[in-house]
Scaffold this motif. Structure first.
Motif, PDB file in Angstrom:
ATOM      1  N   SER A 186       0.826  -1.322   0.040  1.00 27.93           N
ATOM      2  CA  SER A 186       0.061   0.040   0.129  1.00 27.93           C
ATOM      3  C   SER A 186       0.858   1.131  -0.024  1.00 27.93           C
ATOM      4  N   CYS A 232      -0.459   1.659  -3.762  1.00 31.75           N
ATOM      5  CA  CYS A 232      -2.122   1.948  -3.639  1.00 31.75           C
ATOM      6  C   CYS A 232      -2.178   3.536  -3.082  1.00 31.75           C
ATOM      7  N   ALA A 286      -4.665  -0.059   1.402  1.00 33.86           N
ATOM      8  CA  ALA A 286      -4.834  -1.513   1.114  1.00 33.86           C
ATOM      9  C   ALA A 286      -5.608  -2.063   2.554  1.00 33.86           C
TER      10      ALA A 286
END
Length: 352
Positions: A298, A302, A317
């Motif tokens: 992440s 992300c 995430a």
């Protein structure tokens, strides 16, 4: 400052393990790409000479690779015969792309994401986002490679049947939008399973859409699958019976706006299936191997992706059920329930 030697040694061991894992990651990718794991699973036990001959590779490289794999527990070594093999469990994780336990592709995700480390370090300093399109092209292939086994194992057999009335709709002939489809693995799997339905795969990354079109053509479903380059807040169409979002909702810079657009494009009795990485709601409950992997990815992929968009609500995430629920209901949905789960995923059903 006085150091606690026992505690210090534990931290050193942890760092040594992680250093070894970091050096190990590209070797897993190489083993996957060159068919070393698959050949060991099919033809083992083999010596390094035997594996090199079977895979048309150089023995001296293969010998060192095998020893690193054995040291990490990825390959089994028999010192009496000087041969290497894979147990059925090792093969399921490393050699069998149809296995839901297949993990070799995940190493490609981590390795390719790390290639833009200087760009990410600068983003840490400035707070700006890093766009999906700024990553190395290998990342998009690795993501498709890593997630498809999960979808193939669970999507049609477990996840869709867990939703209220959706399987019946798809068998009869429904309209489906797969938002954030990437290379189209999920879109094609659904199209193959439900020949009476029609599908639109949507992704903002044009090279991924090009790859998805090729995948659909190769699978023989291109006559029932269209693909569109668009964001989750701007894709075309209306009156979809079923909308899906696989491991992508947390990447969106405005998940509430995305949810609102999905709501607008669904029929009144339609269903939105949201598949997300497994996460608990409390940070302390995610401080485990799954959480470490997800928080790390992440941080690399992300969160920067969401910040490169509007960045209005960056879920990350490990948003957990509460975080997903808040964004979805704020976007206009009245109900969200956890319909299914695996060790890697949570599957949510949202209803208007």
């Amino acid at each position: 400052m006085t150091l606690d030697e026992e505690r210090l040694n534990r931290h050193v061991q942890t760092a040594l393990n992680d250093f070894g894992a970091t050096a190990h990651a590209p070797l897993v990718v190489i083993g996957d790409e060159l068919g070393l794991y698959e050949t060991l699973a099919d033809a083992g036990p083999l010596t390094s000479d035997g594996l090199a001959e079977e895979t048309d590779t150089a023995e001296r490289y293969v010998r060192e690779w095998l020893r690193s794999q054995a040291a990490g527990g990825y390959v089994t070594y028999d010192p009496e015969t000087d041969r290497y093999s894979l147990t059925p469990e090792q093969a399921a994780v490393l050699a069998d792309e149809t296995s839901p336990a297949f993990m070799a592709g995940n190493f490609g995700v981590a390795l390719s994401a790390a290639r833009i480390e200087p760009r990410l370090a600068e983003a840490f300093r400035t707070g700006e986002g890093v766009g999906w399109h700024e990553h190395d092209d290998d990342l998009f292939h690795a993501i498709a490679h890593s997630w498809r086994p999960q979808y193939a194992a669970h999507l049609v057999d477990d996840w869709i049947p867990a939703l209220e009335g959706v399987e019946e709709t798809l068998r009869a002939g429904g309209r489906v939008a797969d938002v954030g489809c990437g290379h189209g693995a999920s879109t094609v799997l659904m199209a193959e399973a439900y020949p009476e339905s029609t599908f639109v795969g949507i992704d903002a990354h044009e090279p991924s859409i090009d790859a998805a079109r090729r995948r659909a053509d190769d699978a023989g479903v291109a006559d029932r699958v269209d693909f569109e380059v668009a964001t989750a807040k701007s894709y075309d169409g209306a009156a979809y019976d079923f909308v899906t979002t696989f491991d992508a909702f947390h990447d969106m810079g405005d998940p509430v706006g995305a949810a609102a657009h999905v709501r607008d494009t669904l029929t009144d009795d339609g269903t939105w299936m949201i598949v997300e990485l497994f996460a608990n709601d409390r940070v302390e409950d995610n401080l485990n191997p799954m959480g470490r992997a997800a928080y790390s990815i992440s941080t690399l992929i992300c969160t920067p992706c969401a910040l490169d968009q509007e960045g209005e609500r960056v879920l990350g995430a490990q948003a957990g059920e509460a975080g997903i629920r808040d964004a979805v209901t704020d976007g206009g949905f009245s109900r969200l329930r956890r319909a299914a789960e695996t060790p890697l995923n949570l599957v949510f059903e949202a209803k208007p």
